[in-house]
Design a protein around this motif. Structure first.
Motif, PDB file in Angstrom:
ATOM      1  N   ILE A  91      51.091  59.685  18.610  1.00 34.19           N
ATOM      2  CA  ILE A  91      50.479  59.888  17.287  1.00 34.19           C
ATOM      3  C   ILE A  91      51.373  60.766  16.407  1.00 34.19           C
ATOM      4  CG2 ILE A  91      48.498  60.878  16.087  1.00 34.19           C
ATOM      5  CD1 ILE A  91      46.821  60.140  18.576  1.00 34.19           C
ATOM      6  N   GLU A  92      51.894  61.836  17.001  1.00 33.51           N
ATOM      7  CA  GLU A  92      52.734  62.755  16.221  1.00 33.51           C
ATOM      8  C   GLU A  92      54.031  62.083  15.750  1.00 33.51           C
ATOM      9  OE1 GLU A  92      53.449  65.912  18.900  1.00 33.51           O
ATOM     10  OE2 GLU A  92      51.382  66.692  18.835  1.00 33.51           O
ATOM     11  N   ASN A  93      54.549  61.153  16.558  1.00 35.23           N
ATOM     12  CA  ASN A  93      55.843  60.525  16.232  1.00 35.23           C
ATOM     13  C   ASN A  93      55.688  59.070  15.794  1.00 35.23           C
ATOM     14  OD1 ASN A  93      58.021  62.596  17.202  1.00 35.23           O
ATOM     15  ND2 ASN A  93      56.474  62.547  18.831  1.00 35.23           N
ATOM     16  N   GLN A 110      62.974  63.498  24.976  1.00 33.02           N
ATOM     17  CA  GLN A 110      63.689  64.780  25.045  1.00 33.02           C
ATOM     18  C   GLN A 110      62.866  65.911  24.438  1.00 33.02           C
ATOM     19  OE1 GLN A 110      67.398  63.876  23.095  1.00 33.02           O
ATOM     20  NE2 GLN A 110      68.322  62.993  24.930  1.00 33.02           N
ATOM     21  N   LEU A 111      62.009  65.559  23.463  1.00 32.60           N
ATOM     22  CA  LEU A 111      61.170  66.582  22.820  1.00 32.60           C
ATOM     23  C   LEU A 111      59.842  66.773  23.535  1.00 32.60           C
ATOM     24  CD1 LEU A 111      61.773  65.539  19.082  1.00 32.60           C
ATOM     25  CD2 LEU A 111      62.840  67.427  20.323  1.00 32.60           C
ATOM     26  N   ARG A 112      59.304  65.656  24.094  1.00 26.00           N
ATOM     27  CA  ARG A 112      57.988  65.705  24.745  1.00 26.00           C
ATOM     28  C   ARG A 112      58.108  65.142  26.158  1.00 26.00           C
ATOM     29  NH1 ARG A 112      53.398  66.468  21.701  1.00 26.00           N
ATOM     30  NH2 ARG A 112      52.540  66.577  23.811  1.00 26.00           N
ATOM     31  N   ILE A 152      55.220  58.979  30.388  1.00 29.29           N
ATOM     32  CA  ILE A 152      54.553  57.696  30.674  1.00 29.29           C
ATOM     33  C   ILE A 152      53.913  57.095  29.426  1.00 29.29           C
ATOM     34  CG2 ILE A 152      52.681  56.622  31.986  1.00 29.29           C
ATOM     35  CD1 ILE A 152      53.327  58.506  34.278  1.00 29.29           C
ATOM     36  N   PRO A 153      53.099  57.835  28.643  1.00 28.67           N
ATOM     37  CA  PRO A 153      52.549  57.238  27.413  1.00 28.67           C
ATOM     38  C   PRO A 153      53.635  56.752  26.453  1.00 28.67           C
ATOM     39  CG  PRO A 153      51.399  59.263  27.942  1.00 28.67           C
ATOM     40  CD  PRO A 153      52.571  59.192  28.865  1.00 28.67           C
ATOM     41  N   PHE A 159      64.468  51.656  21.895  1.00 26.23           N
ATOM     42  CA  PHE A 159      64.828  52.379  23.117  1.00 26.23           C
ATOM     43  C   PHE A 159      65.414  53.751  22.788  1.00 26.23           C
ATOM     44  CE2 PHE A 159      67.703  53.367  26.681  1.00 26.23           C
ATOM     45  CZ  PHE A 159      66.759  53.390  27.702  1.00 26.23           C
ATOM     46  N   ALA A 160      66.292  53.781  21.775  1.00 30.53           N
ATOM     47  CA  ALA A 160      66.871  55.071  21.374  1.00 30.53           C
ATOM     48  C   ALA A 160      65.790  56.003  20.853  1.00 30.53           C
ATOM     49  CB  ALA A 160      67.948  54.841  20.316  1.00 30.53           C
ATOM     50  N   THR A 161      64.805  55.447  20.159  1.00 26.19           N
ATOM     51  CA  THR A 161      63.690  56.259  19.664  1.00 26.19           C
ATOM     52  C   THR A 161      62.929  56.891  20.818  1.00 26.19           C
ATOM     53  OG1 THR A 161      63.450  54.845  17.712  1.00 26.19           O
ATOM     54  CG2 THR A 161      61.561  56.208  18.316  1.00 26.19           C
ATOM     55  N   SER A 162      62.652  56.089  21.847  1.00 26.54           N
ATOM     56  CA  SER A 162      61.911  56.619  22.996  1.00 26.54           C
ATOM     57  C   SER A 162      62.699  57.728  23.684  1.00 26.54           C
ATOM     58  CB  SER A 162      61.598  55.497  23.987  1.00 26.54           C
ATOM     59  OG  SER A 162      62.780  55.050  24.630  1.00 26.54           O
ATOM     60  N   ARG A 163      64.027  57.542  23.782  1.00 34.40           N
ATOM     61  CA  ARG A 163      64.855  58.564  24.433  1.00 34.40           C
ATOM     62  C   ARG A 163      64.811  59.882  23.662  1.00 34.40           C
ATOM     63  NH1 ARG A 163      69.504  55.810  24.585  1.00 34.40           N
ATOM     64  NH2 ARG A 163      70.362  56.874  22.771  1.00 34.40           N
TER      65      ARG A 163
END
Length: 215
Positions: free
Chosen positions: A5-7, A176-178, A183-184, A168-172
């Motif tokens: 939600i935050e991102n 790194q922040l959360r 898993i979510p 994929f880069a977004t998830s990485r």
């Protein structure tokens, strides 16, 4: 779920970048692959030789190596683009041989009598291919072509290793922040890939049924 939600804006940006890579490089690969397929069945030996070398070279080269060449070698040769454009070029060239092979298999499925009849009424090779053979061949290979595009959707994740902020880069970056919600975040990214690939598969099935009725 808080991390998603935050991102959410970053997930949307990554999704749109993946979609952009798919649409532009997919369209480029379809056009380039069809041209290469035509060259492989051309009566001109030089065209057949070039298309064969092109197909075998690119489809047996890892995508990572092709993107590395585009991102780091082309600038040395004074080719100046941003990383997104280099990713589009690399994905287009990497995917085009698979399109070419799919189209060529469709061409081989068209009865030889069709081409002979076209030549009998005075059509040259280009007219025979464009007006008679290719339209039938492409209708035969719609499912394989859609499978190539689905594979391309997943291959766009490799561009994330070359400064292109796709899904994929977004998830990485978010992991790194959360790191407490890995898993979510991974499930969210997987769902966004499915948002693209599942409709593509359904579209292929619907289009195939429509073509089957018309044939």
């Amino acid at each position: 779920m808080d991390a998603i939600i935050e991102n959410l804006p970053r997930f949307v940006d990554g999704f749109l970048m993946t979609l952009r890579l798919l649409v532009i490089s997919g369209a480029g690969a379809l056009v380039l692959g069809t041209i290469v397929a035509a060259m492989r069945i051309s009566p001109v030996a030089a065209f057949r030789g070039f298309a064969t070398v092109y197909t075998e070279l690119l489809r047996n080269t890892p995508l990572t190596l092709i993107l590395f060449f585009c991102a780091f070698v082309l600038p040395i040769l004074d080719v100046d683009f941003d990383y997104v454009t280099f990713a589009l070029i690399g994905l287009t060239f990497y995917t085009s041989p698979f399109v070419a092979e799919a189209v060529r298999s469709g061409v081989n499925g068209v009865p030889v009598g069709q081409a002979e009849a076209a030549r009998a009424i005075g059509l040259d090779f280009r007219q025979t291919l464009g007006a008679v053979v290719l339209p039938q061949a492409i209708r035969m290979v719609i499912p394989p072509l859609i499978n190539v595009l689905i594979a391309l959707t997943k291959n766009t994740s490799v561009a994330g290793g070359f400064a292109v902020v796709e899904l994929f880069a977004t998830s990485r970056q978010i992991v790194q922040l959360r790191g407490d919600e890995v898993i979510p975040i991974m499930l969210g990214i997987a769902v966004l890939y499915l948002v693209i690939t599942v409709p593509l598969g359904q579209f292929a099935g619907a289009l195939e049924r429509k073509v089957a009725v018309l044939r």
